[in-house]
Design a protein around this motif. Structure first.
Motif, PDB file in Angstrom:
ATOM      1  N   ASP A  75     -41.258 -49.004 -12.252  1.00 30.23           N
ATOM      2  CA  ASP A  75     -41.134 -47.546 -12.234  1.00 30.23           C
ATOM      3  C   ASP A  75     -40.690 -46.982 -13.578  1.00 30.23           C
ATOM      4  OD1 ASP A  75     -38.615 -48.716 -11.998  1.00 30.23           O
ATOM      5  OD2 ASP A  75     -37.804 -47.103 -10.761  1.00 30.23           O
ATOM      6  N   VAL A  76     -40.537 -47.856 -14.563  1.00 27.72           N
ATOM      7  CA  VAL A  76     -40.185 -47.415 -15.909  1.00 27.72           C
ATOM      8  C   VAL A  76     -41.255 -47.946 -16.867  1.00 27.72           C
ATOM      9  CG1 VAL A  76     -38.491 -47.488 -17.769  1.00 27.72           C
ATOM     10  CG2 VAL A  76     -37.719 -47.453 -15.384  1.00 27.72           C
ATOM     11  N   PRO A  77     -42.021 -47.069 -17.499  1.00 33.39           N
ATOM     12  CA  PRO A  77     -43.071 -47.538 -18.416  1.00 33.39           C
ATOM     13  C   PRO A  77     -42.473 -48.365 -19.562  1.00 33.39           C
ATOM     14  CG  PRO A  77     -43.313 -45.201 -17.897  1.00 33.39           C
ATOM     15  CD  PRO A  77     -41.968 -45.602 -17.393  1.00 33.39           C
ATOM     16  N   PRO A  78     -43.229 -49.403 -20.061  1.00 36.35           N
ATOM     17  CA  PRO A  78     -44.549 -49.742 -19.536  1.00 36.35           C
ATOM     18  C   PRO A  78     -44.504 -50.733 -18.381  1.00 36.35           C
ATOM     19  CG  PRO A  78     -44.100 -50.993 -21.518  1.00 36.35           C
ATOM     20  CD  PRO A  78     -42.914 -50.102 -21.322  1.00 36.35           C
ATOM     21  N   SER A  79     -43.539 -51.644 -18.372  1.00 33.50           N
ATOM     22  CA  SER A  79     -43.503 -52.669 -17.316  1.00 33.50           C
ATOM     23  C   SER A  79     -42.072 -53.067 -17.009  1.00 33.50           C
ATOM     24  CB  SER A  79     -44.327 -53.905 -17.730  1.00 33.50           C
ATOM     25  OG  SER A  79     -45.671 -53.567 -17.960  1.00 33.50           O
ATOM     26  N   ARG A  80     -41.259 -52.092 -16.681  1.00 37.73           N
ATOM     27  CA  ARG A  80     -39.847 -52.367 -16.402  1.00 37.73           C
ATOM     28  C   ARG A  80     -39.435 -51.639 -15.124  1.00 37.73           C
ATOM     29  NH1 ARG A  80     -37.650 -54.462 -21.160  1.00 37.73           N
ATOM     30  NH2 ARG A  80     -35.509 -54.006 -20.585  1.00 37.73           N
ATOM     31  N   TRP A  81     -38.334 -52.104 -14.549  1.00 42.90           N
ATOM     32  CA  TRP A  81     -37.800 -51.501 -13.336  1.00 42.90           C
ATOM     33  C   TRP A  81     -36.473 -50.828 -13.625  1.00 42.90           C
ATOM     34  CZ3 TRP A  81     -40.622 -55.908 -13.487  1.00 42.90           C
ATOM     35  CH2 TRP A  81     -41.678 -56.047 -12.581  1.00 42.90           C
ATOM     36  N   SER A  82     -36.240 -49.721 -12.997  1.00 43.26           N
ATOM     37  CA  SER A  82     -34.957 -49.043 -13.141  1.00 43.26           C
ATOM     38  C   SER A  82     -33.881 -49.818 -12.397  1.00 43.26           C
ATOM     39  CB  SER A  82     -35.048 -47.622 -12.579  1.00 43.26           C
ATOM     40  OG  SER A  82     -35.270 -47.659 -11.176  1.00 43.26           O
ATOM     41  N   ARG A  83     -32.633 -49.552 -12.713  1.00 42.48           N
ATOM     42  CA  ARG A  83     -31.539 -50.244 -12.035  1.00 42.48           C
ATOM     43  C   ARG A  83     -31.553 -49.935 -10.541  1.00 42.48           C
ATOM     44  NH1 ARG A  83     -25.703 -48.870 -14.155  1.00 42.48           N
ATOM     45  NH2 ARG A  83     -26.039 -46.994 -12.895  1.00 42.48           N
ATOM     46  N   ALA A  84     -31.853 -48.708 -10.195  1.00 48.15           N
ATOM     47  CA  ALA A  84     -31.900 -48.334  -8.777  1.00 48.15           C
ATOM     48  C   ALA A  84     -32.990 -49.120  -8.047  1.00 48.15           C
ATOM     49  CB  ALA A  84     -32.142 -46.832  -8.643  1.00 48.15           C
ATOM     50  N   ALA A  85     -34.143 -49.284  -8.690  1.00 45.76           N
ATOM     51  CA  ALA A  85     -35.239 -50.014  -8.059  1.00 45.76           C
ATOM     52  C   ALA A  85     -34.873 -51.475  -7.850  1.00 45.76           C
ATOM     53  CB  ALA A  85     -36.499 -49.898  -8.917  1.00 45.76           C
ATOM     54  N   VAL A  86     -34.216 -52.083  -8.831  1.00 45.76           N
ATOM     55  CA  VAL A  86     -33.821 -53.490  -8.718  1.00 45.76           C
ATOM     56  C   VAL A  86     -32.757 -53.664  -7.644  1.00 45.76           C
ATOM     57  CG1 VAL A  86     -32.728 -55.417  -9.924  1.00 45.76           C
ATOM     58  CG2 VAL A  86     -34.459 -54.030 -11.091  1.00 45.76           C
ATOM     59  N   GLU A  87     -31.792 -52.771  -7.616  1.00 45.30           N
ATOM     60  CA  GLU A  87     -30.714 -52.881  -6.638  1.00 45.30           C
ATOM     61  C   GLU A  87     -31.215 -52.658  -5.211  1.00 45.30           C
ATOM     62  OE1 GLU A  87     -27.821 -50.115  -8.041  1.00 45.30           O
ATOM     63  OE2 GLU A  87     -26.941 -51.544  -9.483  1.00 45.30           O
ATOM     64  N   ALA A  88     -32.376 -52.026  -5.063  1.00 50.69           N
ATOM     65  CA  ALA A  88     -32.931 -51.778  -3.731  1.00 50.69           C
ATOM     66  C   ALA A  88     -33.705 -52.980  -3.195  1.00 50.69           C
ATOM     67  CB  ALA A  88     -33.839 -50.548  -3.768  1.00 50.69           C
ATOM     68  N   LEU A  89     -33.942 -53.978  -4.036  1.00 51.78           N
ATOM     69  CA  LEU A  89     -34.713 -55.149  -3.620  1.00 51.78           C
ATOM     70  C   LEU A  89     -33.854 -56.106  -2.804  1.00 51.78           C
ATOM     71  CD1 LEU A  89     -36.628 -55.867  -6.956  1.00 51.78           C
ATOM     72  CD2 LEU A  89     -37.536 -54.780  -4.885  1.00 51.78           C
ATOM     73  N   ASP A  90     -34.482 -56.812  -1.885  1.00 53.25           N
ATOM     74  CA  ASP A  90     -33.799 -57.779  -1.034  1.00 53.25           C
ATOM     75  C   ASP A  90     -34.013 -59.180  -1.615  1.00 53.25           C
ATOM     76  OD1 ASP A  90     -32.873 -59.508   0.917  1.00 53.25           O
ATOM     77  OD2 ASP A  90     -33.686 -58.324   2.588  1.00 53.25           O
ATOM     78  N   ALA A  91     -32.972 -59.735  -2.209  1.00 52.80           N
ATOM     79  CA  ALA A  91     -33.074 -61.039  -2.859  1.00 52.80           C
ATOM     80  C   ALA A  91     -33.424 -62.135  -1.854  1.00 52.80           C
ATOM     81  CB  ALA A  91     -31.767 -61.371  -3.578  1.00 52.80           C
ATOM     82  N   ASP A  92     -32.891 -62.065  -0.652  1.00 53.08           N
ATOM     83  CA  ASP A  92     -33.161 -63.098   0.356  1.00 53.08           C
ATOM     84  C   ASP A  92     -34.638 -63.105   0.750  1.00 53.08           C
ATOM     85  OD1 ASP A  92     -30.538 -63.948   0.406  1.00 53.08           O
ATOM     86  OD2 ASP A  92     -29.974 -62.610   2.060  1.00 53.08           O
ATOM     87  N   THR A  93     -35.243 -61.927   0.841  1.00 54.06           N
ATOM     88  CA  THR A  93     -36.661 -61.835   1.181  1.00 54.06           C
ATOM     89  C   THR A  93     -37.514 -62.446   0.076  1.00 54.06           C
ATOM     90  OG1 THR A  93     -36.291 -59.819   2.478  1.00 54.06           O
ATOM     91  CG2 THR A  93     -38.546 -60.258   1.735  1.00 54.06           C
ATOM     92  N   ILE A  94     -37.127 -62.215  -1.164  1.00 59.29           N
ATOM     93  CA  ILE A  94     -37.862 -62.771  -2.305  1.00 59.29           C
ATOM     94  C   ILE A  94     -37.756 -64.291  -2.290  1.00 59.29           C
ATOM     95  CG2 ILE A  94     -37.897 -62.941  -4.829  1.00 59.29           C
ATOM     96  CD1 ILE A  94     -37.030 -60.006  -4.912  1.00 59.29           C
ATOM     97  N   ARG A  95     -36.566 -64.810  -2.016  1.00 61.94           N
ATOM     98  CA  ARG A  95     -36.393 -66.273  -1.962  1.00 61.94           C
ATOM     99  C   ARG A  95     -37.205 -66.872  -0.820  1.00 61.94           C
ATOM    100  NH1 ARG A  95     -30.885 -64.745  -2.210  1.00 61.94           N
ATOM    101  NH2 ARG A  95     -30.047 -64.789  -4.339  1.00 61.94           N
ATOM    102  N   ALA A  96     -37.215 -66.190   0.324  1.00 58.17           N
ATOM    103  CA  ALA A  96     -37.920 -66.711   1.494  1.00 58.17           C
ATOM    104  C   ALA A  96     -39.432 -66.781   1.264  1.00 58.17           C
ATOM    105  CB  ALA A  96     -37.618 -65.838   2.714  1.00 58.17           C
ATOM    106  N   ALA A  97     -39.962 -65.884   0.417  1.00 53.14           N
ATOM    107  CA  ALA A  97     -41.398 -65.886   0.145  1.00 53.14           C
ATOM    108  C   ALA A  97     -41.820 -67.091  -0.677  1.00 53.14           C
ATOM    109  CB  ALA A  97     -41.786 -64.595  -0.577  1.00 53.14           C
ATOM    110  N   MET A  98     -40.848 -67.702  -1.350  1.00 50.91           N
ATOM    111  CA  MET A  98     -41.143 -68.902  -2.136  1.00 50.91           C
ATOM    112  C   MET A  98     -39.955 -69.853  -2.005  1.00 50.91           C
ATOM    113  SD  MET A  98     -42.427 -69.090  -6.078  1.00 50.91           S
ATOM    114  CE  MET A  98     -42.906 -70.659  -6.802  1.00 50.91           C
ATOM    115  N   PRO A  99     -39.863 -70.536  -0.875  1.00 49.63           N
ATOM    116  CA  PRO A  99     -38.680 -71.355  -0.579  1.00 49.63           C
ATOM    117  C   PRO A  99     -38.584 -72.634  -1.399  1.00 49.63           C
ATOM    118  CG  PRO A  99     -40.315 -71.615   1.146  1.00 49.63           C
ATOM    119  CD  PRO A  99     -40.823 -70.534   0.239  1.00 49.63           C
TER     120      PRO A  99
END
Length: 232
Positions: A35-59
């Motif tokens: 959400d931040v050009p060109p290819s970066r994420w804002s702090r709010a966007a990163v903090e909204a992510l679920d780390a456990d879900t990301i880990r589960a997608a690639m165990p």
């Protein structure tokens, strides 16, 4: 001072997940577009992510191109054997990435990393043998035979620099210990060149040459002075 925006590696570190897992989550849509050009994420966007879900997608940890090549070879019933010529190489895996069959989760241009589950899915494809054959590089004898020209004609065109391959093969080894080979044209490239046609530009220097030097869309490209190169 707190960081206000993150690239992929920084976001993964912030979430305490593997960088490869973060890239896989981005590929599958679990991580939204930056959400931040060109290819970066804002702090709010990163903090909204679920780390456990990301880990589960690639165990499990990602595997390299060499290990992926060995798994593909096993699936075909022709395993790579240490000390013998590999039946499937890391070059083939790179071609799978180029064709969108596998996702490269590495930020290293000298190697690739892959989701084990996606590799397993590719190994179950009914057309796996055809896919490997299409991505396997050809040696000079094979290339000349495919084009129905003499090996001497092929070699002369290469020496003149009229035919060159932009492809490169990993300098590393497969998991079974096989070293890679010198760059070779892929079989799909030679199939796209129509054989046994005269090459007027080559005649003065190679009167016996029969390799066609006319451009073929999407594969061979004619440059100045009859120069030909093949591309993916």
């Amino acid at each position: 001072m707190r960081r206000t925006e993150y690239d992929a590696g920084q976001a993964a570190k912030r979430l305490k997940v593997a960088a490869a897992a973060f890239r896989w989550a981005r590929h599958t849509g679990l991580v939204p577009a930056p959400d931040v050009p060109p290819s970066r994420w804002s702090r709010a966007a990163v903090e909204a992510l679920d780390a456990d879900t990301i880990r589960a997608a690639m165990p499990t940890a990602p595997i390299g191109s060499g290990a992926a090549a060995d798994l593909i070879a096993d699936a075909l019933g022709t395993p790579n054997v240490i000390g013998e010529k590999a039946n499937v190489t890391a070059f083939v895996v790179r071609r799978f990435v180029d064709r969108g069959l596998l996702v490269d989760l590495s930020a290293n241009p000298d190697g690739t990393l892959h989701h084990p589950g996606q590799v397993a899915e590719v190994c179950r494809r009914e057309d796996l043998a055809d896919l490997v054959a299409a991505g396997t590089p050809l040696g000079p004898e094979q290339a000349a035979a495919r084009l129905r020209v003499r090996r001497a004609d092929w070699d002369h065109m290469v020496r003149l620099g009229w035919v060159r391959s932009p492809q490169s093969i990993d300098a590393g080894r497969t998991a079974a210990g096989h070293s890679s080979s010198p760059p070779r044209p892929g079989s799909q490239h030679t199939r796209s060149l129509r054989p046994a046609q005269p090459c007027p530009a080559a005649a003065p220097l190679c009167p016996t040459a029969t390799v066609r030097c006319e451009p073929v869309v999407g594969r061979f490209v004619q440059g100045e002075r009859g120069h030909v190169s093949w591309s993916p």
